[in-house]
Design an enzyme around this catalytic site. Structure first.
Site, PDB file in Angstrom:
ATOM      1  N   CYS A   1       0.794  -1.230   0.000  1.00  0.00           N
ATOM      2  CA  CYS A   1       0.000   0.000   0.000  1.00  0.00           C
ATOM      3  C   CYS A   1       0.828   1.283   0.000  1.00  0.00           C
ATOM      4  CB  CYS A   1      -0.940   0.001   1.198  1.00  0.00           C
ATOM      5  SG  CYS A   1      -2.254  -1.230   1.072  1.00  0.00           S
TER       6      CYS A   1
ATOM      7  N   PHE B   1     -10.626  -4.712  -0.553  1.00  0.00           N
ATOM      8  CA  PHE B   1      -9.672  -4.398  -1.615  1.00  0.00           C
ATOM      9  C   PHE B   1     -10.303  -4.410  -2.999  1.00  0.00           C
ATOM     10  CE2 PHE B   1      -6.861  -5.336   1.843  1.00  0.00           C
ATOM     11  CZ  PHE B   1      -5.789  -4.495   1.625  1.00  0.00           C
TER      12      PHE B   1
ATOM     13  N   HIS C   1      -3.248   7.754   2.435  1.00  0.00           N
ATOM     14  CA  HIS C   1      -3.676   6.492   1.834  1.00  0.00           C
ATOM     15  C   HIS C   1      -4.745   5.848   2.716  1.00  0.00           C
ATOM     16  CE1 HIS C   1      -3.569   2.470   0.080  1.00  0.00           C
ATOM     17  NE2 HIS C   1      -3.485   2.015   1.317  1.00  0.00           N
TER      18      HIS C   1
ATOM     19  N   ASN D   1      -9.731  -0.119  -1.110  1.00  0.00           N
ATOM     20  CA  ASN D   1      -8.275   0.042  -1.040  1.00  0.00           C
ATOM     21  C   ASN D   1      -7.679  -0.580  -2.300  1.00  0.00           C
ATOM     22  OD1 ASN D   1      -5.526  -0.212  -0.570  1.00  0.00           O
ATOM     23  ND2 ASN D   1      -5.750  -0.814   1.566  1.00  0.00           N
TER      24      ASN D   1
END
Length: 395
Positions: free
Chosen positions: A169, A220, A309, A342
């Protein structure tokens, strides 16, 4: 704020770029055509696996789907992919070859699409790209995706290529850091940064010994992003949107296994400790204080912008709580999480693009009060590694 789509901004920025500093000259985004709507996902997902009659499993996944705050995601994993590769859902099956082959094709396709959008916005000849930085945690091959992207785009044979693999990430932020150094240390250079990731390499049916399987199913998504970065923008030909300044990369000792991934014959097995948000909360203040010392004097945390993030809502909540940020500071991060989930290394670039589009919208509508000029970019990845950079909004 909602999704801003892929429109190319035509306005000029209102602030002048500092000489010699790396700036963002264009941004592109790309996602697969297959959309996952979070509502009702738990039952659909478990029904496909013939696990829908396990009430405890269904309730847990439904709770996770709600807690992630994600509304939509995009995926390269279709019914056809699963039908043609049934071993993907067989526990312990040797499927790494199939996973890597499909994933390599998809990361290249999406990476090229995102890069083409950035190049279209930049509107200069593709031959003017001097460097390519490619970031992915979704492929392992020789030659790497950097070569295939360069060849497909028609970059010149002498383009200088750099690959960053398996950074998870924080890969997008690391790519920006490397692109910044290349741009500032090679006068006249123009760096194409491309990130591309998908979940196929770790996609599998949930197992009682791997609680993270359900988190992955709920959080995700897949996608790609691209930036063109260069110093000293050409007046009238290039538009600088963000300017990058000092940066820090650090790791938190003793947290090597908090985010863990192992590549074996059945793909990548990920583990994610539930302690991750707490570890970040316990360490973010010291890291932010070091970055704060690089800002112009007189600015506090709520005077600046925050491009963070969105690894998950618990991570954003931890940063917001520990640094006493007002809720609007993480609006772009939370909106990207809601719209895409994500998306690994790509996510920080999506956040910066959302912030750019929000600033442009505010300027067009002549809304009161300017957006903060200075701010931080933050990302967290395996290690636990923390990437941070001081940035300037030029819109």
């Amino acid at each position: 704020m909602g999704s801003f789509g892929d429109s190319i901004p035509m306005e000029r920025t209102s602030k002048q770029a500092a000489p010699g500093k790396a700036t963002v000259l264009a941004i592109g985004r790309a996602v697969p055509i297959n959309v996952i709507h979070q509502e009702g996902l738990a039952e659909r997902y478990l029904r496909e696996l013939n696990r829908h009659e396990e009430p405890g499993l269904l309730a847990k996944l439904e709770r996770l789907c709600t807690n992630t705050t994600v509304k939509t995601r995009y995926t390269v994993i279709t019914e056809e992919v699963v039908r043609n590769n049934p071993g993907l859902l067989v526990e312990g099956a040797t499927t790494v070859r199939e996973r890597l082959q499909i994933s390599a094709e998809e990361v290249t396709k999406l990476g090229v699409e995102a890069a083409k959008k950035a190049l279209a916005e930049w509107n200069r000849p593709v031959e003017d790209i001097t460097h390519l930085v490619y970031v992915s945690s979704s492929e392992v091959r020789l030659p790497g995706g950097d070569l295939y992207i360069a060849a497909t785009l028609g970059l010149r044979k002498t383009v200088n290529r750099v690959m960053l693999y398996m950074l998870g990430c924080c890969g997008g932020a690391a790519g920006i850091r490397v692109a910044k150094d290349l741009a500032e240390n090679n006068p006249g250079s123009r760096v194409l940064l491309t990130t591309s990731d998908n979940c196929l390499i770790g996609y599998r049916a949930p197992h009682p010994d791997r609680p993270y399987d359900l988190v992955g199913a709920a959080l995700f998504g897949d996608g790609a992003a691209s930036m063109i970065i260069g110093a000293d923008p050409i007046l009238g030909k290039e538009t600088p949107w963000f300017e990058f300044h000092q940066y820090i990369q650090t790791f938190i000792p003793g947290t090597e296994h908090t985010i863990d991934g192992t590549l074996n014959e059945s793909g990548i097995i990920f583990t994610l400790s539930r302690e991750l948000p707490k570890v970040i909360e316990n360490n973010i203040e010291e890291f932010a204080e070091e970055l704060h010392g690089m800002l112009p004097k007189g600015l506090n945390y709520n005077d600046i912008f925050w491009a963070v993030h969105p690894g998950g809502p618990a991570i954003l909540n931890a940063v917001e709580r520990k640094l006493e940020l007002t809720p609007e500071k993480l609006v772009s991060s939370r909106q990207v999480l809601s719209d895409y989930g994500n998306i690994n290394s790509n996510t920080i670039i999506y956040v910066l693009d959302y912030m750019r589009q929000a600033s442009l919208k505010k300027r067009r509508e002549q809304s009161p009060g300017p957006d903060p000029e200075w701010g931080f970019m933050l990302a967290f990845g395996p290690g636990i590694t923390v990437e941070g950079m001081v940035a300037r909004n030029l819109v």
